[in-house]
Design a protein around this motif. Sequence first.
Motif, PDB file in Angstrom:
ATOM      1  N   GLU A   1       0.837  -1.201   0.000  1.00 11.38           N
ATOM      2  CA  GLU A   1       0.000   0.000   0.000  1.00 11.38           C
ATOM      3  C   GLU A   1       0.864   1.240   0.000  1.00 11.38           C
ATOM      4  N   ASN A   2       0.299   2.354  -0.458  1.00  9.41           N
ATOM      5  CA  ASN A   2       1.021   3.615  -0.311  1.00  9.41           C
ATOM      6  C   ASN A   2       0.446   4.379   0.872  1.00  9.41           C
ATOM      7  N   THR A   3       1.150   5.450   1.266  1.00 12.69           N
ATOM      8  CA  THR A   3       0.771   6.094   2.523  1.00 12.69           C
ATOM      9  C   THR A   3      -0.589   6.791   2.449  1.00 12.69           C
ATOM     10  N   ASN A   4      -0.937   7.315   1.273  1.00  8.23           N
ATOM     11  CA  ASN A   4      -2.223   8.011   1.234  1.00  8.23           C
ATOM     12  C   ASN A   4      -3.387   7.109   0.816  1.00  8.23           C
ATOM     13  N   GLY A   5      -3.124   5.828   0.677  1.00  5.14           N
ATOM     14  CA  GLY A   5      -4.220   4.895   0.421  1.00  5.14           C
ATOM     15  C   GLY A   5      -4.783   4.946  -0.991  1.00  5.14           C
ATOM     16  N   THR A   6      -4.064   5.569  -1.930  1.00  5.65           N
ATOM     17  CA  THR A   6      -4.566   5.616  -3.305  1.00  5.65           C
ATOM     18  C   THR A   6      -4.213   4.344  -4.072  1.00  5.65           C
ATOM     19  N   LEU A   7      -3.316   3.550  -3.528  1.00  9.21           N
ATOM     20  CA  LEU A   7      -3.055   2.228  -4.112  1.00  9.21           C
ATOM     21  C   LEU A   7      -2.931   1.233  -2.980  1.00  9.21           C
ATOM     22  N   ARG A   8      -3.845   0.290  -2.947  1.00  6.04           N
ATOM     23  CA  ARG A   8      -3.784  -0.783  -1.948  1.00  6.04           C
ATOM     24  C   ARG A   8      -4.002  -2.089  -2.690  1.00  6.04           C
ATOM     25  N   ILE A   9      -3.022  -2.971  -2.558  1.00  2.00           N
ATOM     26  CA  ILE A   9      -3.126  -4.275  -3.202  1.00  2.00           C
ATOM     27  C   ILE A   9      -2.951  -5.340  -2.135  1.00  2.00           C
ATOM     28  N   THR A  10      -3.887  -6.263  -2.076  1.00  2.00           N
ATOM     29  CA  THR A  10      -3.675  -7.400  -1.183  1.00  2.00           C
ATOM     30  C   THR A  10      -3.305  -8.579  -2.070  1.00  2.00           C
ATOM     31  N   LEU A  11      -2.183  -9.218  -1.702  1.00  2.00           N
ATOM     32  CA  LEU A  11      -1.729 -10.390  -2.450  1.00  2.00           C
ATOM     33  C   LEU A  11      -2.006 -11.625  -1.611  1.00  2.00           C
ATOM     34  N   ASN A  12      -2.699 -12.561  -2.188  1.00  2.00           N
ATOM     35  CA  ASN A  12      -2.963 -13.814  -1.487  1.00  2.00           C
ATOM     36  C   ASN A  12      -2.232 -14.934  -2.203  1.00  2.00           C
ATOM     37  N   GLY A  13      -1.396 -15.637  -1.467  1.00  2.00           N
ATOM     38  CA  GLY A  13      -0.668 -16.764  -2.050  1.00  2.00           C
ATOM     39  C   GLY A  13      -1.378 -18.057  -1.693  1.00  2.00           C
ATOM     40  N   ALA A  14      -1.811 -18.774  -2.709  1.00  2.00           N
ATOM     41  CA  ALA A  14      -2.596 -19.983  -2.469  1.00  2.00           C
ATOM     42  C   ALA A  14      -1.720 -21.208  -2.602  1.00  2.00           C
ATOM     43  N   GLU A  15      -1.687 -22.013  -1.566  1.00  2.00           N
ATOM     44  CA  GLU A  15      -0.813 -23.180  -1.583  1.00  2.00           C
ATOM     45  C   GLU A  15      -1.450 -24.362  -2.308  1.00  2.00           C
ATOM     46  N   ASN A  16      -2.729 -24.523  -2.180  1.00  2.00           N
ATOM     47  CA  ASN A  16      -3.363 -25.661  -2.844  1.00  2.00           C
ATOM     48  C   ASN A  16      -4.780 -25.296  -3.259  1.00  2.00           C
ATOM     49  N   ARG A  17      -5.349 -26.109  -4.135  1.00  2.00           N
ATOM     50  CA  ARG A  17      -6.603 -25.737  -4.753  1.00  2.00           C
ATOM     51  C   ARG A  17      -7.820 -25.990  -3.870  1.00  2.00           C
ATOM     52  N   ARG A  18      -7.609 -26.568  -2.696  1.00  2.00           N
ATOM     53  CA  ARG A  18      -8.750 -26.749  -1.809  1.00  2.00           C
ATOM     54  C   ARG A  18      -9.165 -25.422  -1.180  1.00  2.00           C
ATOM     55  N   THR A  19      -8.251 -24.456  -1.173  1.00  2.00           N
ATOM     56  CA  THR A  19      -8.617 -23.145  -0.663  1.00  2.00           C
ATOM     57  C   THR A  19      -9.419 -22.417  -1.731  1.00  2.00           C
ATOM     58  N   LEU A  20     -10.169 -21.434  -1.295  1.00  2.00           N
ATOM     59  CA  LEU A  20     -10.935 -20.642  -2.259  1.00  2.00           C
ATOM     60  C   LEU A  20      -9.982 -19.982  -3.258  1.00  2.00           C
ATOM     61  N   ALA A  21      -8.887 -19.453  -2.725  1.00  2.00           N
ATOM     62  CA  ALA A  21      -7.908 -18.804  -3.592  1.00  2.00           C
ATOM     63  C   ALA A  21      -7.284 -19.808  -4.555  1.00  2.00           C
ATOM     64  N   GLY A  22      -6.978 -20.989  -4.059  1.00  2.00           N
ATOM     65  CA  GLY A  22      -6.390 -22.026  -4.898  1.00  2.00           C
ATOM     66  C   GLY A  22      -7.365 -22.485  -5.970  1.00  2.00           C
ATOM     67  N   HIS A  23      -8.612 -22.578  -5.599  1.00  4.80           N
ATOM     68  CA  HIS A  23      -9.656 -22.940  -6.545  1.00  4.80           C
ATOM     69  C   HIS A  23      -9.720 -21.893  -7.658  1.00  4.80           C
ATOM     70  N   PHE A  24      -9.635 -20.640  -7.265  1.00  2.41           N
ATOM     71  CA  PHE A  24      -9.674 -19.538  -8.224  1.00  2.41           C
ATOM     72  C   PHE A  24      -8.537 -19.670  -9.236  1.00  2.41           C
ATOM     73  N   ILE A  25      -7.327 -19.952  -8.738  1.00  2.74           N
ATOM     74  CA  ILE A  25      -6.172 -20.088  -9.629  1.00  2.74           C
ATOM     75  C   ILE A  25      -6.349 -21.281 -10.569  1.00  2.74           C
ATOM     76  N   ALA A  26      -6.808 -22.389 -10.024  1.00  7.30           N
ATOM     77  CA  ALA A  26      -6.952 -23.589 -10.842  1.00  7.30           C
ATOM     78  C   ALA A  26      -8.018 -23.373 -11.920  1.00  7.30           C
ATOM     79  N   GLU A  27      -9.125 -22.763 -11.553  1.00  5.98           N
ATOM     80  CA  GLU A  27     -10.230 -22.635 -12.495  1.00  5.98           C
ATOM     81  C   GLU A  27     -10.043 -21.494 -13.483  1.00  5.98           C
ATOM     82  N   THR A  28      -9.252 -20.509 -13.139  1.00 10.01           N
ATOM     83  CA  THR A  28      -9.054 -19.404 -14.073  1.00 10.01           C
ATOM     84  C   THR A  28      -7.686 -19.517 -14.749  1.00 10.01           C
ATOM     85  N   PHE A  29      -7.050 -20.658 -14.567  1.00 11.57           N
ATOM     86  CA  PHE A  29      -5.780 -20.929 -15.230  1.00 11.57           C
ATOM     87  C   PHE A  29      -4.757 -19.844 -14.973  1.00 11.57           C
TER      88      PHE A  29
END
Length: 637
Positions: free
Chosen positions: A484-512
Amino acid sequence: MKTSIATVSISGELPEKLAAIAKAGFDGVEIFENDFLAFDGSPADVGRMVRDHGLEITLFQPFRDFEGMPEPHRTRTFDRAERKFDIMQQLGTDLVLVCSNVSPVSQGGIDRAAADFHELGERAAKRGLRVGYEALAWGKHIFDHRDAWEVVRRADHANIGLILDSFHTLSRKIDINSIRSIPKEKIFIVQLADAPLIDMDLLYWSRHFRNMPGEGDLPVTDFTTAIAETGYDGYFSLEIFNDQFRGGSARAIAADGHRSLILLGDRVRRNPNTSSLTVGAMPERAAVKTVGFVEFSLDDTDATELIALLRTLGFRNTARHRSKQVQVYSQGDIRLLVNTERAGFANASYAVHGPSAYAVALAVGDAGEAMARAVALGAEPFSQPVGTGELSIPAIRGVGGGLIYMLDDKSDLGRIWDIDFVPVTDEEESQPAHLCGIDHIAQTVAYEELLTWLLFYTAIFETQKTPMVDIIDPAGVVRSQVIENTNGTLRITLNGAENRRTLAGHFIAETFGSGIQHLAFSTDDIFLTAKALKQNGFQPLHISPNYYDDVEARFGLDPELSEWLKAENILYDRDEYGEFFQLYSGSYGEGFFFEIVERRGYRGYGAANAIFRIAALKKLIRPEGMPAITNRSSLEL
Ligand code: MG
Ligand code: MG
């Protein structure tokens, strides 16, 4: 700045490692003895292979347990040294690393060690070789570079010098000012590594958790600045022991490593006392003023569905592209582009990933400068043909091969909405939902890519990362990190998914592949927003009623407020700065969703609520296919 990397830092067989290191742009490479023990060729073959790649061997290592040995060990140790010298001459390198002795039989005494090094210097000199001494943080007698330097100083031999390693110095919090008084010609090479702050055994921490400068929490820039102030202009060599890197893609890790050194050089160069370090000048990190737009690539059917959802969120069709099948939906400062082109990059992205938010435009002070910096740091520029009179918007490839466009007000890019688009009047009525801007962009990436993108964003844009805290959690399935930057004009959350059983992992697997998984809009009045959304027929994500009993008790909420939160499916959080309200849409496609937040001073991202949101979303996506969530350790934001 001369760049080098130890072969041990990356995965693969030696030929693959060398190819990746050369491709990434390094000047030199440290050869570990194990590399050719495992390789089917002579040291001379290895040397040739290195030079064929246009690389120099900067160092041969390791030579362990040398100094302070009593007889008969001492004689054998010198014999071992002669055999290492033989290998070095065949390899074609003149520098060997001797790390401080960890042997229980070794004896202490600065002068004893110095005498051993003097003799080793004599033997090395006969062959035109040099010996560098490095204090391991866990050495038996020598574990501080200041003591190693004293040994080298007393050895008083031209062929004996010091090797500094940021990890060994910084992990022990040794004062880096002590480096400034070491003569530059006595520093034979500098090794660099960062690491996340974890309280654990130094040896274990060093062997498994080192990472690239800028990826961890150690003050590697200060360390390097102190070295540069001595006038040292030799190699800076990455020596990264990291289990994840050794299992990752050689090309990607080598590219990250090179980027980290270029970035480090740039940071050090900005210090006026470090003129000795020659690095290519590049513009400063780009300050992001706002997210200009987010663009979705879709086919017509998907677009109809997305547009219906956007209307319930209060968006209206305000413009269309002059020549392309691109519609603009906007509200407040938010602009969402719906691209249904049958050709070009968006279409190609759709073909691979399905419907996705594949591009983000960031408004910066000077798009040209931002591009120059990004390219200097190894980002891949992107361009495609545009219609006559239309803007060619500078862009780089980002997460998942998606695009980051750069906009500014300096050039015609500031008039993009006049030049490339024509206003339209929306026939359909939908009530504005008081959404004002993009609060954050959540990107889901493969677990092993997390550090890559962290480095990417913090190198190019003026942003900070939150400290990485959740390193190994056997039950934890997703690791989150905020940029994030200090004034909040750019905020990015990065989620690292270890396996596809997680929602995030499912997202990666299904959206290639990796990409944007949710977009969070901001509102100044969640009450008004909730009311408008209801009138528009918006379907919020249904949150379990049990959540509200918990949240009421946890924060001591007024029962009236918690009843209202429950009725509106709004999640609540609070930190020392203020309150936070979150409202989610259901899932669109394979796990994409929208979020609406109101921050009343709050600085976080509602991590404590993620578990409830994920549970609710999982029910929507795959009622039978995905296991239920059983722990609360996930920090997915
Ligand atoms: Mg080292
Ligand atoms: Mg969020």
